[in-house]
Design an enzyme around this catalytic site. Structure first.
Site, PDB file in Angstrom:
ATOM      1  N   GLU A 143      -4.816 -19.039 -19.892  1.00 43.14           N
ATOM      2  CA  GLU A 143      -5.130 -19.964 -18.808  1.00 43.14           C
ATOM      3  C   GLU A 143      -5.995 -21.087 -19.379  1.00 43.14           C
ATOM      4  O   GLU A 143      -7.167 -20.882 -19.685  1.00 43.14           O
ATOM      5  CB  GLU A 143      -5.871 -19.247 -17.675  1.00 43.14           C
ATOM      6  CG  GLU A 143      -6.191 -20.175 -16.519  1.00 43.14           C
ATOM      7  CD  GLU A 143      -7.132 -19.562 -15.500  1.00 43.14           C
ATOM      8  OE1 GLU A 143      -7.019 -19.919 -14.312  1.00 43.14           O
ATOM      9  OE2 GLU A 143      -7.976 -18.733 -15.889  1.00 43.14           O
TER      10      GLU A 143
ATOM     11  N   ASP B 137      -7.133 -14.648 -18.964  1.00 46.23           N
ATOM     12  CA  ASP B 137      -7.889 -15.427 -17.994  1.00 46.23           C
ATOM     13  C   ASP B 137      -8.906 -16.337 -18.700  1.00 46.23           C
ATOM     14  O   ASP B 137      -9.463 -15.983 -19.736  1.00 46.23           O
ATOM     15  CB  ASP B 137      -8.623 -14.449 -17.060  1.00 46.23           C
ATOM     16  CG  ASP B 137      -9.370 -15.127 -15.953  1.00 46.23           C
ATOM     17  OD1 ASP B 137      -8.717 -15.774 -15.119  1.00 46.23           O
ATOM     18  OD2 ASP B 137     -10.614 -15.015 -15.926  1.00 46.23           O
TER      19      ASP B 137
ATOM     20  N   GLY C  79      -6.000  -2.469   0.277  1.00 41.63           N
ATOM     21  CA  GLY C  79      -5.375  -1.177   0.023  1.00 41.63           C
ATOM     22  C   GLY C  79      -4.106  -1.190  -0.795  1.00 41.63           C
ATOM     23  O   GLY C  79      -3.536  -0.125  -1.077  1.00 41.63           O
TER      24      GLY C  79
ATOM     25  N   ASN D 239       0.845  -1.191   0.000  1.00 40.00           N
ATOM     26  CA  ASN D 239       0.000   0.000   0.000  1.00 40.00           C
ATOM     27  C   ASN D 239       0.884   1.244   0.000  1.00 40.00           C
ATOM     28  O   ASN D 239       1.326   1.709   1.042  1.00 40.00           O
ATOM     29  CB  ASN D 239      -0.921  -0.016   1.229  1.00 40.00           C
ATOM     30  CG  ASN D 239      -1.952   1.102   1.192  1.00 40.00           C
ATOM     31  OD1 ASN D 239      -1.921   1.958   0.323  1.00 40.00           O
ATOM     32  ND2 ASN D 239      -2.872   1.081   2.143  1.00 40.00           N
TER      33      ASN D 239
ATOM     34  N   ASN E 134      -5.877   6.452  -1.242  1.00 32.81           N
ATOM     35  CA  ASN E 134      -6.810   5.957  -2.260  1.00 32.81           C
ATOM     36  C   ASN E 134      -7.435   4.611  -1.892  1.00 32.81           C
ATOM     37  O   ASN E 134      -8.060   3.957  -2.730  1.00 32.81           O
ATOM     38  CB  ASN E 134      -6.120   5.869  -3.635  1.00 32.81           C
ATOM     39  CG  ASN E 134      -4.985   4.845  -3.667  1.00 32.81           C
ATOM     40  OD1 ASN E 134      -4.868   3.990  -2.797  1.00 32.81           O
ATOM     41  ND2 ASN E 134      -4.134   4.949  -4.685  1.00 32.81           N
ATOM     42  N   ASP E 135      -7.306   4.203  -0.633  1.00 28.99           N
ATOM     43  CA  ASP E 135      -7.784   2.875  -0.229  1.00 28.99           C
ATOM     44  C   ASP E 135      -9.274   2.691  -0.481  1.00 28.99           C
ATOM     45  O   ASP E 135      -9.726   1.603  -0.843  1.00 28.99           O
ATOM     46  CB  ASP E 135      -7.486   2.619   1.252  1.00 28.99           C
ATOM     47  CG  ASP E 135      -5.999   2.425   1.512  1.00 28.99           C
ATOM     48  OD1 ASP E 135      -5.222   2.472   0.544  1.00 28.99           O
ATOM     49  OD2 ASP E 135      -5.624   2.224   2.683  1.00 28.99           O
TER      50      ASP E 135
ATOM     51  N   ASP F 183      -1.689  -1.059  -3.925  1.00 27.36           N
ATOM     52  CA  ASP F 183      -1.918  -0.213  -5.103  1.00 27.36           C
ATOM     53  C   ASP F 183      -0.679  -0.139  -5.992  1.00 27.36           C
ATOM     54  O   ASP F 183       0.362  -0.745  -5.707  1.00 27.36           O
ATOM     55  CB  ASP F 183      -2.363   1.192  -4.677  1.00 27.36           C
ATOM     56  CG  ASP F 183      -1.439   1.834  -3.650  1.00 27.36           C
ATOM     57  OD1 ASP F 183      -0.233   1.495  -3.635  1.00 27.36           O
ATOM     58  OD2 ASP F 183      -1.905   2.676  -2.858  1.00 27.36           O
TER      59      ASP F 183
END
Length: 623
Positions: free
Chosen positions: A364, A335, A168, A143, A148-149, A170
């Site tokens: 994947e 993905d 949190g 973090n 900006n959490d 980032d």
């Protein structure tokens, strides 16, 4: 001027101002989104389809400035969408002006930028077998900006006490610790998705995206992501984006106002996939089973995108290309690749690699049989039986992962157990068009933690990591493995996605810093760093050939070699020390006289037998 004239002029001025205000409001109301927001001149495919979104925007006629040709204007059953296709062939970088008219009168305009590409953008180099990829979950890594959490505009707020909540981490935290990642020996960074995910819960994993042109503001901004790319490149490292073609999140703005009914697969509404990916190629599969695999939703909160709809497919192609150009990306990981519409995803992949011939994309394909996985790699002879080509350069080696998840606890070897499982994995390499371009790993963000399975047994970690560093393919390390991080998946996904110690202010233990690591963390880190820093320098383990010998008594020996260099790897998974009888390996030892162990600097006479300790590894550079 008399009072009568003044009042008349005042009324005229007020009327003009009101018209200007109405015009301004109309413009705002009419265009709420433009995607892509800008584009680039000089692309391989000169056709650009721009999505204009706003209330009843389809009621307008469209024109564009500077003599640019409009190839098509497509309206759908939803009047809030206009898809405008222009031809950018031989058009230099410039600002275009789109005019929207009603009853032959321009009611609003929109500027649109065609930007200059980076030099040699199309021929950019991607990741390959000379790289080691470090995989992180950004919310759980570091973090760097606590401010900006949580964000007012996004539903889920930070709660570090919730294992399934946002914690949190980032982009700022990633950038602050890039030197740590580089010291580890990694040359590429794969982060799970960073685009906005506005799910009410579990949004930290990022796979239910709500805006695929916008970085989630709890991670930072688009500009922050661009800075991450730049900082990696300064360190001669690469950035791999985790891209999702199969589904979006239910909170995606387009899902809430679908351009077309068949933008997503509907039954009507929701039906879950059967997860049986074999139905994609099974000649005996029922059409219904195959449809439910491809068209069913992965989970109820992730509507399944319909890549057989040309508008959807083109949107996904352009979004992917936009990110490559904008963020100067070095590769994709895709993905749930094998859940996509089979023909549609092949077109998507080919469009990306046509634009960027050297660009690597790993899909994947979570299957447990080499033939089934090989089916999805580009130019597969297995898939060619059905006249199919995915154009996908790389797939993930899940069968190797399966083997490494059990073999180091199988100390008593027999016909089927022990290191023979590793050996057998490579016996099927003939199925792959390019085994050097497989992604190899012992764990990732969806699997059980390696150090949980083996209870942080350092010897077993050494064997597994040495294997990963020296066999064919592109090795991937999951964050925290290198300091012995564990966590039981049976307790929920949050347990295998724990916060990296030291990534948050006030953490009791900061494993990013040498003098604050525990003795065990340092032991794991030192070994991992030494191993993968060495790997950077050895071409034999990048692209060399491989010869391996059938394991005997849980002793597995293989060689990686080029015309100039050779490496001998010896794994002893037994509970007793073993004699290495060098005569058996003369085929590869040849005229080499000494083997110097990379890990201990100890030298071994290759013309004489020598011993290897129980549950240990020797990594010998031959001299």
């Amino acid at each position: 001027m008399n009072l009568k004239e003044y009042n008349k002029k005042s009324r005229i001025v007020k009327a003009v101002m009101l018209l200007l205000l109405l015009f301004s409001l109309d413009t705002i109301a009419q265009i709420q989104r433009v995607e892509p927001a800008f584009w680039y001149a000089g692309m391989h495919n000169p056709e650009l389809q721009i999505l204009f979104y706003g209330k009843n925007i389809a009621e307008n006629e469209v024109a564009v400035s500077n003599g640019i040709a409009i190839k098509a204007i497509q309206k759908t059953e939803n009047p809030n969408y206009l898809f405008v296709t222009i031809d950018t062939k031989d058009v230099p970088a410039q600002e275009l002006l789109f005019s929207f008219s009603k009853n032959k009168k321009v009611v609003f305009t929109k500027k649109y930028a065609l930007k200059q590409r980076r030099e040699n953008s199309a021929s950019r180099k991607s990741y390959d077998a000379s790289d080691m990829i470090y995989l992180i979950m950004p919310d759980r890594f570091a973090n760097g900006n606590p401010k900006n959490d949580s964000q007012k505009t996004l539903t889920e707020k930070a709660n570090r006490n919730n294992p399934s909540g946002r914690h949190g981490g980032d982009i700022a935290g990633i950038i602050q610790n890039l030197d740590y990642i580089k010291e580890l020996g990694a040359t590429a960074l794969w982060s799970t998705p960073l685009c906005e995910d506005n799910d009410a819960q579990g949004s930290y994993h990022g796979y239910g995206q709500s805006d695929v042109y916008q970085i989630d503001s709890r991670y930072g901004t688009n500009e922050d992501y661009l800075k991450l790319s730049s900082e990696l490149h300064k360190r001669d490292m690469k950035l791999i984006m985790d891209y999702v073609t199969n589904h979006w999140g239910a909170q995606h703005w387009m899902i809430k106002d679908l351009p077309t009914y068949d933008w997503i697969h509907q039954f009507p509404g929701y039906a879950q996939t059967n997860y049986r990916m074999t139905t994609q190629f099974d000649p005996n599969a029922s059409k219904m089973d195959a449809k439910m695999c491809m068209d069913g939703w992965f989970v109820q909160s992730m509507p399944d995108l319909n890549q057989s709809n040309p508008l959807v497919l083109n949107y996904l192609i352009q979004n992917a290309i936009w990110w490559i150009e904008y963020a100067d990306l070095d590769g994709f990981r895709v993905d749930t690749y094998s859940y996509n519409d089979k023909e549609g995803i092949a077109k998507w992949t080919k469009a990306i690699t046509d634009e960027y011939p050297n660009f690597n994309i790993v899909g994947e394909v979570w299957m447990h049989d080499q033939a089934q996985m090989a089916y999805w790699q580009k130019d597969s002879k297995v898939a060619a039986i059905q006249n199919y080509n995915s154009y996908l350069p790389s797939v993930m080696d899940f069968t190797l992962h399966n083997a490494t998840s059990v073999v180091f606890n199988e100390n008593q070897a027999d016909w089927n157990n022990g290191l023979i499982k590793i050996y057998d994995n490579f016996t099927n390499d003939f199925l792959y068009p390019n085994p050097n371009n497989l992604l190899t790993f012992v764990e990732n963000h969806d699997t059980q933690r390696f150090n949980e399975i083996y209870k942080k047994d350092f010897k077993k970690y050494q064997m597994a990591m040495t294997l990963l560093a020296t066999v064919r393919g592109i090795p991937q390390l999951y964050y925290g493995s290198e300091i012995g991080m564990a966590g039981n998946k049976n307790e929920g996904d949050g347990a295998i996605r724990l916060d990296f110690p030291g990534g948050w202010q006030g953490d009791n233990n900061n494993a990013f810093v040498k003098n604050e690591r525990t003795a065990q963390q340092q032991q794991f880190f030192d070994f991992t760093s030494k191993l993968f820093q060495w790997r950077k320098t050895n071409e034999a383990v990048h692209f060399g050939k491989m010869t391996h010998y059938i394991p005997e008594n849980n002793l597995y020996v293989y060689f990686r070699y080029t015309d100039k260099n050779a490496v001998m790897v010896i794994l002893n998974n037994g509970l007793n020390s073993r004699k290495v009888e060098t005569k058996r390996f003369e085929e590869n030892i040849k005229d080499f006289k000494l083997g110097k162990d990379v890990l201990t600097n100890k030298s071994f006479d290759l013309k004489a037998d020598f011993s290897i300790e129980a549950q240990s590894v020797l990594l010998l550079e031959l001299e």
